[in-house]
Write a protein that holds these residues in place. Structure first.
Motif, PDB file in Angstrom:
ATOM      1  N   ASP A   5      -1.080  18.025  -0.347  1.00  0.00           N
ATOM      2  CA  ASP A   5      -0.372  18.839  -1.145  1.00  0.00           C
ATOM      3  C   ASP A   5       0.812  19.377  -0.589  1.00  0.00           C
ATOM      4  N   PRO A   6       2.052  19.157  -0.949  1.00  0.00           N
ATOM      5  CA  PRO A   6       3.378  19.803  -0.328  1.00  0.00           C
ATOM      6  C   PRO A   6       3.371  21.228  -0.212  1.00  0.00           C
ATOM      7  N   LYS A   7       2.713  21.826  -1.030  1.00  0.00           N
ATOM      8  CA  LYS A   7       2.618  23.467  -1.126  1.00  0.00           C
ATOM      9  C   LYS A   7       1.882  23.903   0.200  1.00  0.00           C
ATOM     10  N   SER A   8       0.986  23.109   0.717  1.00  0.00           N
ATOM     11  CA  SER A   8       0.195  23.695   2.142  1.00  0.00           C
ATOM     12  C   SER A   8       0.577  22.516   3.200  1.00  0.00           C
ATOM     13  N   THR A   9       1.831  21.845   3.106  1.00  0.00           N
ATOM     14  CA  THR A   9       2.388  20.944   4.307  1.00  0.00           C
ATOM     15  C   THR A   9       3.407  21.723   4.889  1.00  0.00           C
ATOM     16  N   VAL A  10       3.301  21.181   6.361  1.00  0.00           N
ATOM     17  CA  VAL A  10       4.578  21.443   7.086  1.00  0.00           C
ATOM     18  C   VAL A  10       5.040  19.924   7.620  1.00  0.00           C
ATOM     19  N   LEU A  11       6.376  19.741   7.948  1.00  0.00           N
ATOM     20  CA  LEU A  11       6.787  18.766   8.851  1.00  0.00           C
ATOM     21  C   LEU A  11       7.117  19.078  10.204  1.00  0.00           C
ATOM     22  N   LEU A  12       6.465  18.825  11.502  1.00  0.00           N
ATOM     23  CA  LEU A  12       6.912  19.156  12.482  1.00  0.00           C
ATOM     24  C   LEU A  12       7.564  18.125  13.319  1.00  0.00           C
ATOM     25  N   ILE A  13       8.691  18.488  13.912  1.00  0.00           N
ATOM     26  CA  ILE A  13       9.625  17.387  14.496  1.00  0.00           C
ATOM     27  C   ILE A  13       9.446  17.918  15.914  1.00  0.00           C
ATOM     28  N   CYS A  14       9.377  16.847  16.711  1.00  0.00           N
ATOM     29  CA  CYS A  14       8.890  17.385  18.173  1.00  0.00           C
ATOM     30  C   CYS A  14      10.103  16.739  19.092  1.00  0.00           C
ATOM     31  N   ASP A  15      10.855  17.520  19.749  1.00  0.00           N
ATOM     32  CA  ASP A  15      11.659  17.154  20.765  1.00  0.00           C
ATOM     33  C   ASP A  15      12.558  16.207  20.615  1.00  0.00           C
ATOM     34  N   VAL A  16      13.187  15.929  19.498  1.00  0.00           N
ATOM     35  CA  VAL A  16      14.325  14.752  19.418  1.00  0.00           C
ATOM     36  C   VAL A  16      15.680  15.426  19.777  1.00  0.00           C
ATOM     37  N   GLN A  17      15.790  15.171  21.005  1.00  0.00           N
ATOM     38  CA  GLN A  17      16.879  15.913  21.632  1.00  0.00           C
ATOM     39  C   GLN A  17      17.818  14.939  22.376  1.00  0.00           C
ATOM     40  N   MET A  37      12.454  12.016   6.212  1.00  0.00           N
ATOM     41  CA  MET A  37      11.659  12.803   5.953  1.00  0.00           C
ATOM     42  C   MET A  37      12.240  14.214   5.859  1.00  0.00           C
ATOM     43  N   VAL A  38      13.228  14.398   6.564  1.00  0.00           N
ATOM     44  CA  VAL A  38      14.223  15.808   6.237  1.00  0.00           C
ATOM     45  C   VAL A  38      14.631  15.874   4.753  1.00  0.00           C
ATOM     46  N   LYS A  39      14.980  14.817   4.382  1.00  0.00           N
ATOM     47  CA  LYS A  39      15.341  14.640   3.179  1.00  0.00           C
ATOM     48  C   LYS A  39      14.363  14.828   2.140  1.00  0.00           C
ATOM     49  N   ALA A  40      13.292  14.324   2.218  1.00  0.00           N
ATOM     50  CA  ALA A  40      12.227  14.437   1.551  1.00  0.00           C
ATOM     51  C   ALA A  40      11.507  15.861   1.400  1.00  0.00           C
ATOM     52  N   ALA A  41      11.566  16.293   2.695  1.00  0.00           N
ATOM     53  CA  ALA A  41      10.982  17.708   2.707  1.00  0.00           C
ATOM     54  C   ALA A  41      12.010  18.655   1.859  1.00  0.00           C
ATOM     55  N   GLN A  42      13.114  18.220   1.922  1.00  0.00           N
ATOM     56  CA  GLN A  42      14.245  19.161   0.940  1.00  0.00           C
ATOM     57  C   GLN A  42      13.947  18.806  -0.490  1.00  0.00           C
ATOM     58  N   LEU A  43      13.603  17.971  -0.729  1.00  0.00           N
ATOM     59  CA  LEU A  43      13.193  17.137  -2.152  1.00  0.00           C
ATOM     60  C   LEU A  43      11.862  18.049  -2.632  1.00  0.00           C
ATOM     61  N   LEU A  44      10.905  17.626  -1.974  1.00  0.00           N
ATOM     62  CA  LEU A  44       9.582  18.430  -2.072  1.00  0.00           C
ATOM     63  C   LEU A  44       9.285  19.763  -1.571  1.00  0.00           C
ATOM     64  N   ILE A  46       9.079  21.014   1.499  1.00  0.00           N
ATOM     65  CA  ILE A  46       8.147  21.207   2.473  1.00  0.00           C
ATOM     66  C   ILE A  46       8.903  22.077   3.777  1.00  0.00           C
ATOM     67  N   PRO A  47       8.315  22.945   3.996  1.00  0.00           N
ATOM     68  CA  PRO A  47       9.037  23.536   5.241  1.00  0.00           C
ATOM     69  C   PRO A  47       9.013  22.644   6.492  1.00  0.00           C
ATOM     70  N   VAL A  48      10.135  22.919   7.272  1.00  0.00           N
ATOM     71  CA  VAL A  48      10.277  22.128   8.556  1.00  0.00           C
ATOM     72  C   VAL A  48      10.187  23.116   9.873  1.00  0.00           C
ATOM     73  N   ILE A  49       9.474  22.487  10.650  1.00  0.00           N
ATOM     74  CA  ILE A  49       9.314  23.307  12.199  1.00  0.00           C
ATOM     75  C   ILE A  49       9.782  22.395  13.229  1.00  0.00           C
TER      76      ILE A  49
END
Length: 205
Positions: A5-17, A37-44, A46-49
């Motif tokens: 469920d988007p309401k209980s999901t986060v997107l974790l982006i690991c070390d893309v430096q 996925m970042v664009k989708a997170a905005q649409l849905l 979904i918070p991003v860390i």
């Protein structure tokens, strides 16, 4: 098993430096997936860390991911770390406070920070999903081994398009039209990521 469920999901982006740009196999293909996925997170909604491994030495997160387009309520922060796993105390606190049930993980390296993050999350109430077209390593051969180990240990391995259709769930959703447009506009980058990062891994998944 409950549906993600988007309401209980986060997107974790690991070390893309920045420092990894020329070192990681299929870096641009991986970035294409993460940007989608970042664009989708905005649409849905979904918070991003995001994390950065030792940014003084390895640079900051690359701008191509599109994190600057996220509204403040979805951008939960970029955290510096030296630990390989993303489960540092500040991030663990966020996951607990928000009662996050699912974490979608993308980034690098698949056999180090991504793997250790996923295995750490298995010990918590947050279920990790790894996007096979959104993770990579310096050495290509490490990727299928890492994915197989994670799968064996109980981590769900999937692809960006598959997880996004799960999140949207229903073609009657009011989000489906903009979602379908995102899938269409990212069609070529999705193909590139799959052919670059997965063609050699099929026998291992």
């Amino acid at each position: 098993m409950p549906r993600i469920d988007p309401k209980s999901t986060v997107l974790l982006i690991c070390d893309v430096q920045e420092r990894f740009r020329s070192a990681i196999f299929g870096f641009d293909a991986m970035v294409g997936t993460i940007s989608k996925m970042v664009k989708a997170a905005q649409l849905l909604e979904i918070p991003v860390i995001t994390t950065e491994q030792n940014p003084r030495a390895l640079g900051s997160t690359i701008p191509e991911l599109g994190l600057s387009s996220l509204p403040p309520n979805l951008d939960l922060g970029t955290f510096s770390k030296t630990r390989f796993s993303m489960t540092i105390p500040s991030i663990t606190s966020i996951l607990q406070e928000r009662s996050v049930k699912w974490a979608i993980i993308v980034g690098i390296e698949s056999h180090v920070c991504v793997l250790q993050t996923a295995l750490s999350l298995l010990e918590t109430d947050t279920k990790p999903y790894i996007l096979a077209d959104g993770v990579s390593s310096c050495n290509r051969q490490e990727i299928p081994v890492a994915l197989e180990r994670m799968r064996h240990d109980g981590v769900t391995i999937t692809t960006s398009e598959s997880i996004l259709f799960q999140l949207v769930d229903d073609a009657s959703s009011p989000l489906f039209k903009p979602f379908a447009n995102l899938i269409k506009e990212s069609k070529e980058s999705t193909k590139t990521a799959l052919s670059t990062l997965l063609d050699r891994q099929t026998n291992h998944l």
